[in-house]
Design a protein around this motif. Structure first.
Motif: not given
Length: 321
Positions: A252, A254-256, A279, A286
């Motif tokens: 998953t 990060p939402k940003t 990463k 990232y």
């Protein structure tokens, strides 16, 4: 009606079609080779546009009845290449004819809904620039044919850089042997000539993991690839080691980062594609590397149990009504 533009051997197309059949949804599969060999009939009269159709055995579809087009993979004449070879004027002519024909077909379909419209005409540098404008980190990049400029770039990045193709990394046939083109580190530059063919170089980023993200309609489905544990795949996991395979696990972002990916994909007019991300092992940040509008997604779906073929089928069904 759903129109699928594909090639006969594509794994992902086959599995999406399995779901369409299960849901009893009408579709028409147009394979590139079937079109060129006359197995699928194409009939187009510019004075009678409503009568333009494809016909494959007993199935006939008029372009006016198409609601959505899935542009999967369209443009591989493998059967011809096997029969007459890859490097000759005749196969070049066949591809020229196919490209002209496909441009006509896309023009006729331009007002239809698309899952992956015709590949955007962006270079790797354009893509990197648009990703950066969307907020994504990208590696520092240089295209040069000058050894002095390369030397300065090499020193600027602690003598740790890589090189890759400026365009698509296609295989090369030379002396009856096929060579695959992957990303490579630059060990030294003193042996290079002062001038050379324009080439693409990037700073080398120590990776904690590689990430393959399949993007579908503002949703990200990501997979971590532990390629750093194997010297063969450390630089580029596509240099695959079948005897010691990498570990693949769901991941998953990060939402940003996912929001930035959505903004970036929108900026290049893509609603699907496979993105390569790494990463950094040093900073944890990232970095976006590239996007393939037609990248394989079965390799992400199966290890991570994402059921992506079903999700693609659902998208086509919902947009065919």
């Amino acid at each position: 009606m759903i129109l699928i533009l594909s090639t006969p051997t594509d794994y992902d197309t086959n599995h999406v079609i399995d779901w369409l059949i299960q849901h009893k949804t009408p579709f028409f599969r147009l394979n590139d080779e079937d079109l060129m060999q006359g197995i699928t009939i194409f009939n187009h009269n510019p004075d009678q546009l409503d009568e333009t159709y494809f016909e494959h055995y007993s199935q006939k579809i008029f372009l006016k009845d198409i609601k959505i087009v899935w542009h999967r993979k369209f443009g591989f004449l493998i059967d011809y290449e096997k029969k007459i070879g890859k490097n000759n004027d005749f196969i070049a002519y066949l591809y020229s004819e196919f490209n002209s024909l496909s441009r006509l077909i896309f023009k006729l379909l331009e007002n239809k809904k698309f899952l992956c419209k015709n590949s955007p005409a962006f270079s790797k540098i354009d893509i990197l620039n648009k990703a950066a404008k969307g907020g994504l980190n990208t590696p520092k990049t240089l295209i040069t044919s000058d050894k002095q400029k390369l030397s300065a770039f090499y020193d600027l990045h602690n003598q740790s850089i890589i090189t890759k193709s400026i365009g698509d990394a296609r295989g090369v046939i030379y002396s009856d042997k096929t060579f695959t083109l992957a990303t490579h580190t630059i060990k030294k530059i003193d042996t290079l000539p002062s001038k050379f063919s324009p080439s693409l170089f990037q700073e080398y980023i120590d990776k904690e993991i590689e990430i393959r993200t399949f993007y579908l309609d503002k949703q990200c489905y990501s997979m971590a690839i532990f390629s750093q544990n194997n010297e063969k795949t450390k630089i580029d996991f596509r240099n695959y080691d079948s005897e010691n395979p990498n570990r693949f696990v769901p991941y998953t972002l990060p939402k940003t980062i996912e929001n930035q990916i959505t903004e970036f994909m929108s900026s290049i007019n893509l609603n699907t594609g496979s993105l390569d991300i790494i990463k950094s092992s040093k900073t944890g940040e990232y970095y976006f590397l590239e996007v393939n509008p037609f990248g394989q997604f079965g390799m992400t779906s199966k290890p991570c149990n994402y059921n992506l073929h079903q999700k693609v089928a659902d998208y086509l069904i919902q947009n065919s009504n």
